[in-house]
Design a protein around this motif. Structure first.
Motif, PDB file in Angstrom:
ATOM      1  N   LEU A  37      -3.953 -15.789   0.107  1.00 55.61           N
ATOM      2  CA  LEU A  37      -3.277 -14.980   1.112  1.00 55.61           C
ATOM      3  C   LEU A  37      -1.931 -15.597   1.492  1.00 55.61           C
ATOM      4  O   LEU A  37      -0.911 -14.897   1.603  1.00 55.61           O
ATOM      5  N   ALA A  38      -1.936 -16.908   1.688  1.00 58.70           N
ATOM      6  CA  ALA A  38      -0.699 -17.592   2.063  1.00 58.70           C
ATOM      7  C   ALA A  38       0.330 -17.533   0.946  1.00 58.70           C
ATOM      8  O   ALA A  38       1.535 -17.362   1.193  1.00 58.70           O
ATOM      9  N   LYS A  40       0.702 -15.182  -1.291  1.00 49.74           N
ATOM     10  CA  LYS A  40       1.265 -13.832  -1.314  1.00 49.74           C
ATOM     11  C   LYS A  40       2.211 -13.615  -0.132  1.00 49.74           C
ATOM     12  O   LYS A  40       3.280 -13.004  -0.277  1.00 49.74           O
ATOM     13  N   TYR A  41       1.830 -14.146   1.038  1.00 50.55           N
ATOM     14  CA  TYR A  41       2.672 -13.948   2.214  1.00 50.55           C
ATOM     15  C   TYR A  41       4.008 -14.665   2.068  1.00 50.55           C
ATOM     16  O   TYR A  41       5.046 -14.157   2.509  1.00 50.55           O
ATOM     17  N   THR A  42       4.020 -15.857   1.456  1.00 51.66           N
ATOM     18  CA  THR A  42       5.284 -16.579   1.292  1.00 51.66           C
ATOM     19  C   THR A  42       6.209 -15.864   0.316  1.00 51.66           C
ATOM     20  O   THR A  42       7.427 -16.062   0.372  1.00 51.66           O
ATOM     21  N   ASN A  45       7.756 -13.529   2.750  1.00 55.33           N
ATOM     22  CA  ASN A  45       8.481 -14.226   3.807  1.00 55.33           C
ATOM     23  C   ASN A  45       8.737 -15.672   3.372  1.00 55.33           C
ATOM     24  O   ASN A  45       7.971 -16.577   3.714  1.00 55.33           O
ATOM     25  N   PHE A 255       1.438 -14.175  10.069  1.00 51.89           N
ATOM     26  CA  PHE A 255       0.498 -14.377   8.971  1.00 51.89           C
ATOM     27  C   PHE A 255      -0.834 -13.694   9.263  1.00 51.89           C
ATOM     28  O   PHE A 255      -1.439 -13.079   8.379  1.00 51.89           O
ATOM     29  N   PHE A 258      -0.493 -10.138   8.587  1.00 51.08           N
ATOM     30  CA  PHE A 258      -0.532  -9.882   7.144  1.00 51.08           C
ATOM     31  C   PHE A 258      -1.968  -9.819   6.639  1.00 51.08           C
ATOM     32  O   PHE A 258      -2.323  -8.955   5.832  1.00 51.08           O
ATOM     33  N   GLU A 259      -2.814 -10.730   7.107  1.00 60.28           N
ATOM     34  CA  GLU A 259      -4.217 -10.720   6.691  1.00 60.28           C
ATOM     35  C   GLU A 259      -4.888  -9.389   7.024  1.00 60.28           C
ATOM     36  O   GLU A 259      -5.756  -8.920   6.282  1.00 60.28           O
ATOM     37  N   SER A 261      -3.301  -6.514   7.296  1.00 62.71           N
ATOM     38  CA  SER A 261      -2.571  -5.393   6.714  1.00 62.71           C
ATOM     39  C   SER A 261      -3.341  -4.835   5.518  1.00 62.71           C
ATOM     40  O   SER A 261      -4.318  -5.428   5.043  1.00 62.71           O
ATOM     41  N   LYS A 263      -2.423  -4.709   2.449  1.00 64.63           N
ATOM     42  CA  LYS A 263      -2.318  -5.653   1.323  1.00 64.63           C
ATOM     43  C   LYS A 263      -3.274  -6.833   1.512  1.00 64.63           C
ATOM     44  O   LYS A 263      -3.956  -7.255   0.573  1.00 64.63           O
ATOM     45  N   GLY A 264      -3.318  -7.361   2.750  1.00 67.86           N
ATOM     46  CA  GLY A 264      -4.214  -8.483   3.025  1.00 67.86           C
ATOM     47  C   GLY A 264      -5.667  -8.092   2.865  1.00 67.86           C
ATOM     48  O   GLY A 264      -6.466  -8.837   2.266  1.00 67.86           O
TER      49      GLY A 264
END
Length: 278
Positions: A37-38, A40-42, A45, A255, A258-259, A261, A263-264
């Protein structure tokens, strides 16, 4: 450009700007999902940076209490004692439930056993049944692959079965060690996060995920069946928590969003976990 640094039990996603770096520690059940997850988030962002490590729910919560983490991943709720410790320290904590998990019990693929009831399972884990001949055609001593006492999964299984583990149980540091132990041991039984094995076809060729039934005459359910989990039919299913200290909430909040969302949530499901409907 973001870099991914991998060390034993520690995963870091480091960006060029890390003044607001986030530290996440805790549950091994959640660590692989958290890393992905992290990662993908980076990508979305690049200014976000996070260091992630496992070690068990208890370690994550202790790290939060000691100021060594912003987020504690936990496969169990806070205990009354921990809640009091945070109050005594004047630390406010937010609780996020971001997914649901099931604990899978695994044996070697060659063991002639497909399902087990909770009473019999409890007898194995506390050492009352020590040979597979009591349950199967295999005359082999039972080797138990479990977790250390700091593990939320260890506590969860113990409380659900109302047992104390036998001293003969091997204490492993995470899902990976348990999985590798049972793969190599025809006498082994262990417990891992269902999400850890559900999305890994290579793992499932070497081990067998037992179906669990609550009594000898009841229906047996699999932890990797979505219908079973969605209808709360599996005995060993539970919410997964993230505890966030209040002073870190502003930098952690994007973050967390995002989880939750689309996508998350899709990633959570792809990893074999289940969505909490809010």
């Amino acid at each position: 450009m973001n870099k991914i640094l991998v060390a034993i039990g520690v995963f870091s996603l480091i960006s060029c700007s890390n003044n607001n770096s986030v530290k996440m520690k805790g549950s091994d059940t959640e660590v692989n999902l958290a890393v992905n997850l992290a990662e993908k988030y980076t990508e979305l962002n690049p200014d976000f940076s996070i260091a992630i490590s496992g070690g068990g729910s208890g370690l994550g919560i202790t790290s939060l209490l000691n100021g060594q983490a912003d987020i504690a991943n936990s496969s169990r709720p806070l205990s009354d004692e921990e809640i009091q410790q945070f109050k005594n320290a004047g630390i406010e904590v937010r609780t996020v439930v971001f997914a649901e998990d099931a604990t899978a019990f695994i044996v070697h693929k060659d063991l002639p056993l497909e399902e087990i009831d909770t009473e019999t399972l409890g007898k194995i884990l506390r050492g009352d049944i020590t040979n597979w001949s009591e349950l199967t055609s295999s005359d082999l001593p039972i080797n138990i692959y479990g977790r250390q006492s700091s593990s939320g999964t260890h506590s969860f299984v113990k409380k659900k079965l109302k047992i104390e583990f036998t001293n003969a149980a091997k204490e492993m540091t995470g899902n990976a060690q348990i999985l590798e132990g049972v793969k190599a041991d025809k006498t082994g039984i262990g417990y891992v996060g269902a999400g850890y094995v559900a999305h890994d076809p290579n793992a499932n060729t070497a081990i067998k995920i037992l179906k669990i039934k609550e009594s000898p005459t009841s229906t047996a359910y699999s932890p990797i069946d979505a219908h079973t989990i969605n209808n709360s039919l599996y005995f060993f299913q539970r919410p997964l928590y993230q505890f966030v200290i209040e002073q870190s909430w502003d930098k952690v909040k994007p973050f967390i969003h995002f989880e939750k969302s689309a996508k998350g949530k899709k990633m959570i499901e792809e990893h074999g976990y289940y969505i909490i409907e809010e």
